[in-house]
Design a protein around this motif. Structure first.
Motif, mmCIF file in Angstrom:
data_model
loop_
_atom_site.group_PDB
_atom_site.id
_atom_site.type_symbol
_atom_site.label_atom_id
_atom_site.label_comp_id
_atom_site.label_asym_id
_atom_site.label_seq_id
_atom_site.Cartn_x
_atom_site.Cartn_y
_atom_site.Cartn_z
ATOM 1 N N VAL A 1 -55.635 -15.914 52.435
ATOM 2 C CA VAL A 1 -56.609 -15.995 51.832
ATOM 3 C C VAL A 1 -56.621 -16.510 50.109
ATOM 4 C CG1 VAL A 1 -58.685 -14.701 50.557
ATOM 5 C CG2 VAL A 1 -58.132 -14.292 52.936
ATOM 6 N N TYR A 2 -55.412 -15.927 49.835
ATOM 7 C CA TYR A 2 -55.133 -16.358 48.235
ATOM 8 C C TYR A 2 -54.100 -17.419 48.044
ATOM 9 C CZ TYR A 2 -57.812 -12.082 46.972
ATOM 10 O OH TYR A 2 -58.841 -11.302 47.080
ATOM 11 N N GLY A 3 -53.439 -17.858 49.349
ATOM 12 C CA GLY A 3 -52.629 -19.110 49.128
ATOM 13 C C GLY A 3 -51.227 -18.587 48.627
ATOM 14 N N CYS A 4 -50.820 -17.362 48.445
ATOM 15 C CA CYS A 4 -49.416 -17.140 48.151
ATOM 16 C C CYS A 4 -48.333 -17.396 49.207
ATOM 17 C CB CYS A 4 -49.352 -15.446 47.917
ATOM 18 S SG CYS A 4 -48.077 -14.863 47.362
ATOM 19 N N ASP A 5 -47.363 -18.249 48.629
ATOM 20 C CA ASP A 5 -46.439 -18.815 49.384
ATOM 21 C C ASP A 5 -45.370 -18.047 49.477
ATOM 22 O OD1 ASP A 5 -45.410 -19.408 47.134
ATOM 23 O OD2 ASP A 5 -45.390 -21.772 47.436
ATOM 24 N N SER A 6 -45.152 -16.817 49.043
ATOM 25 C CA SER A 6 -43.811 -16.042 48.622
ATOM 26 C C SER A 6 -44.003 -14.571 49.401
ATOM 27 C CB SER A 6 -43.477 -15.775 47.216
ATOM 28 O OG SER A 6 -43.375 -16.943 46.583
ATOM 29 N N VAL A 7 -44.834 -14.447 50.332
ATOM 30 C CA VAL A 7 -45.141 -12.947 50.896
ATOM 31 C C VAL A 7 -43.775 -12.848 51.837
ATOM 32 C CG1 VAL A 7 -46.493 -11.802 52.565
ATOM 33 C CG2 VAL A 7 -47.679 -13.345 50.719
ATOM 34 N N ILE A 8 -43.578 -11.616 51.764
ATOM 35 C CA ILE A 8 -42.114 -11.241 52.494
ATOM 36 C C ILE A 8 -42.928 -10.435 53.805
ATOM 37 C CG2 ILE A 8 -40.089 -10.056 52.806
ATOM 38 C CD1 ILE A 8 -39.884 -11.167 49.757
ATOM 39 N N HIS A 9 -42.915 -10.706 54.860
ATOM 40 C CA HIS A 9 -43.586 -10.052 56.069
ATOM 41 C C HIS A 9 -42.342 -9.256 56.719
ATOM 42 C CE1 HIS A 9 -47.388 -12.048 56.269
ATOM 43 N NE2 HIS A 9 -46.971 -13.170 56.237
ATOM 44 N N GLY A 10 -42.817 -8.101 57.424
ATOM 45 C CA GLY A 10 -41.944 -7.251 58.300
ATOM 46 C C GLY A 10 -41.036 -6.454 57.628
ATOM 47 N N CYS A 11 -40.875 -6.038 56.417
ATOM 48 C CA CYS A 11 -39.860 -5.149 55.755
ATOM 49 C C CYS A 11 -40.596 -3.854 55.472
ATOM 50 C CB CYS A 11 -39.534 -5.605 54.352
ATOM 51 S SG CYS A 11 -38.636 -7.360 54.406
ATOM 52 N N GLU A 12 -40.337 -2.763 56.092
ATOM 53 C CA GLU A 12 -40.604 -1.576 56.002
ATOM 54 C C GLU A 12 -40.062 -0.686 54.840
ATOM 55 O OE1 GLU A 12 -43.373 -0.244 57.190
ATOM 56 O OE2 GLU A 12 -44.028 -2.050 58.457
ATOM 57 N N PRO A 13 -40.750 0.017 54.319
ATOM 58 C CA PRO A 13 -40.086 1.078 53.152
ATOM 59 C C PRO A 13 -39.425 2.276 53.802
ATOM 60 C CG PRO A 13 -42.406 0.689 52.830
ATOM 61 C CD PRO A 13 -42.392 0.099 53.908
ATOM 62 N N ILE A 14 -38.390 2.737 53.041
ATOM 63 C CA ILE A 14 -37.760 3.893 53.747
ATOM 64 C C ILE A 14 -38.053 4.996 53.099
ATOM 65 C CG2 ILE A 14 -35.322 4.839 53.992
ATOM 66 C CD1 ILE A 14 -34.517 2.038 54.252
ATOM 67 N N TYR A 15 -38.486 5.972 53.434
ATOM 68 C CA TYR A 15 -38.747 7.146 52.827
ATOM 69 C C TYR A 15 -37.338 8.028 52.168
ATOM 70 C CZ TYR A 15 -43.698 7.286 54.103
ATOM 71 O OH TYR A 15 -44.853 6.961 54.358
ATOM 72 N N ILE A 16 -37.859 8.395 50.763
ATOM 73 C CA ILE A 16 -36.468 9.241 50.320
ATOM 74 C C ILE A 16 -36.607 10.735 50.656
ATOM 75 C CG2 ILE A 16 -35.524 9.936 48.223
ATOM 76 C CD1 ILE A 16 -35.308 6.867 49.033
ATOM 77 N N HIS A 17 -37.819 11.239 50.476
ATOM 78 C CA HIS A 17 -38.113 12.685 51.035
ATOM 79 C C HIS A 17 -38.910 12.584 52.054
ATOM 80 C CE1 HIS A 17 -36.481 13.794 46.970
ATOM 81 N NE2 HIS A 17 -37.437 13.177 46.457
#
Length: 516
Positions: free
Chosen positions: A459-475
């Protein structure tokens, strides 16, 4: 051994046991089964999810992009402002730096010719190689320092990491504040999640870019609430993050996106033509091809000026008037709800081109649904289109009244406008504030992150989106997966089947033995 075997066979055949004893045994098994099922449900259930904190492995999301950059002759040096110690990790007490180093090492291992690691003692300026040994060189880090508004350099410290390419460079002053996320709702200063893979990739992308950076401006002064995880996602997508007070200034030319997040006070409309109001400045921005993201709290009093502005683009928050008071029409979904009150639901994608495109992008990276909680319905006109909708079994509620039960209500929409110069502005509206809540965006069991990424890209035409990386929980932070009430019914039936079968078998055994 034969004796033990005969005794076991005797127990199985019911020898030396009365019918009452057999029944008591079966009832005990049923109780034990339910206790075990409950314990597993609480700790490791089908609908609770807790990622592994020690998993620093990469998803491979950037393989194609980084290999292409490497083929084009680019390379990126990552400078840690702390030398390696004897244990082979940065010599600092900041655990955030150590964690980020592990991620950098994973990237270095995967792209050995593309990523270079260097270590500098921030105090002596001595340079150390990847083997932890001094190179005999001294680093001039001042050339990488960012500038404050007054022109003074922003100091670097042990928690700083610098990314350098043949195109440009970027100094991250505090890696903890950049690659780690905390949930403000937890009332704790401890980080709850780590998005090191995405942040590392984002910074590499940034220093390889030749075009000017865009900024995402969050409006202020109206009681807005900014989700930390959402702001981090925007930063990782290549936006600089800043605040703007539209009472005092126009929206700058570098604005790639303006975010209005959960305002509780209305925007100003000028009483005379000599003073440009907030809404006029917002209108000028949209007339000139701006991008706007709006999230409204349906329990806030109607914001007449802002909502009239949105209606000009064909998006209206559904409401009814009762005894002189305006109530929002809140969606309850009896089919796709994941809570007993039916207000938290898994949304469906609308049946149109834009929604299908976003849905296809989301499904590449997530097999879950987008979650919204206590969300009002939208009424659309003109060029506005649905993106997310509730199920056919949903209904609208205003206070204690059911105002409609037709189902299929719009809960997120977009609208576009093209000016005479061919510039296109894009507006996204959701009448709920849970789409980008930190706990939702950090949870692996939802598609909200993938949806926001697809929104930025498609929609916004952002060309630097990084797909597929999931955060890791610290706690440990277990979160409810999107198990709908329909699925919960099936799950409950399955769980109840085993004890019912055991009870039936017990009853048969009891009757047969009693009638012997």
């Amino acid at each position: 051994m034969e004796k033990i075997k005969n005794k076991l066979l005797g127990v199985i055949r019911g020898e030396n046991f009365s019918a009452n004893a057999v029944m008591a045994l079966i009832i005990g098994l049923i109780i034990a089964f339910n206790v075990i099922v409950y314990a597993l449900t609480v700790r490791f259930s089908l609908y609770l999810y807790s990622p592994d904190v020690d998993d620093y492995s990469l998803s491979g999301a950037m393989d194609e992009s980084f290999r292409k950059a490497e083929e084009d002759g680019h390379g990126v040096k990552v400078i840690f402002c702390a030398p390696l110690n004897e244990a082979g990790v940065p010599d600092t007490s900041a655990q955030e730096v150590v964690a980020f180093y592990r991620t950098a090492l994973e990237y270095k291992t995967r792209y050995p010719e593309f990523i270079e690691l260097e270590f500098v003692n921030i105090y002596t300026k001595k340079v150390y190689g990847e083997d932890g040994k001094e190179t005999g060189e001294f680093a001039d880090l001042s050339k990488y320092q960012e500038k404050n508004a007054d022109g003074s350099p922003v100091p670097l410290g042990e928690v700083s990491v610098i990314f350098v390419s043949d195109v440009t460079h970027k100094a991250v002053v505090d890696i903890g504040a950049s690659a780690f996320i905390y949930d403000p709702a937890s009332n704790s200063s401890d980080f709850t999640a780590y998005s090191g893979e995405e942040f590392f990739a984002a910074m590499v992308n940034r220093v390889l870019k030749t075009d000017a950076d865009k900024t995402a401006y969050f409006t202020s002064y109206h009681g807005e609430k900014t989700d930390v995880a959402f702001a981090t996602m925007l930063a990782n997508a290549g936006y600089n993050i800043s605040m703007i007070d539209l009472r005092k200034s126009e929206i700058p030319e570098d604005a790639g996106l303006v975010v209005i997040s959960n305002p509780v006070k209305d925007f100003e409309r000028s009483a005379n033509s000599k003073v440009r109001s907030e809404i006029e400045r917002l209108g000028t921005y949209m007339e000139n091809g701006g991008n706007l993201y709006v999230a409204l709290d349906p329990y806030t009093d109607k914001l007449h000026v802002l909502e009239n502005f949105l209606e000009d683009y064909g998006i209206k928050v559904s409401s009814v008037e009762r005894e002189g008071k305006i109530y929002r029409n809140i969606v309850k979904d009896s089919s796709n709800a994941i809570t007993l009150d039916n207000f938290t639901m898994v949304c469906e994608f609308a049946d149109n081109g834009e929604a299908t495109k976003i849905a296809d992008t989301v499904k590449k990276y997530s097999d879950s649904g987008v979650i919204l909680k206590e969300c009002a319905a939208l009424e659309l006109s003109g060029n506005a289109r649905e993106l997310l909708v509730s199920s056919a079994q949903s209904s609208l509620h205003a206070g204690k009244d059911v105002t409609d039960d037709e189902g299929g209500y719009c809960v997120a929409a977009i609208s576009t406008y093209t000016n005479s110069d061919g510039q296109t502005s894009n507006l996204f509206v959701t009448p709920g504030v849970y789409l980008t809540a930190s706990d939702i965006l950090l949870a692996g069991g939802y598609a909200n992150r993938s949806f926001i990424h697809a929104l930025l890209e498609d929609v916004y035409g952002c060309d630097s989106v990084i797909h597929g990386c999931e955060p890791i929980y610290i706690h440990e932070n277990t979160t409810l997966r999107n198990l709908t009430m329909r699925a919960a019914t099936v799950y409950t039936v399955i769980i109840m089947t085993v004890p019912v079968v055991l009870a039936a078998v017990g009853a048969v055994v009891y009757v047969k033995r009693k009638n012997k």
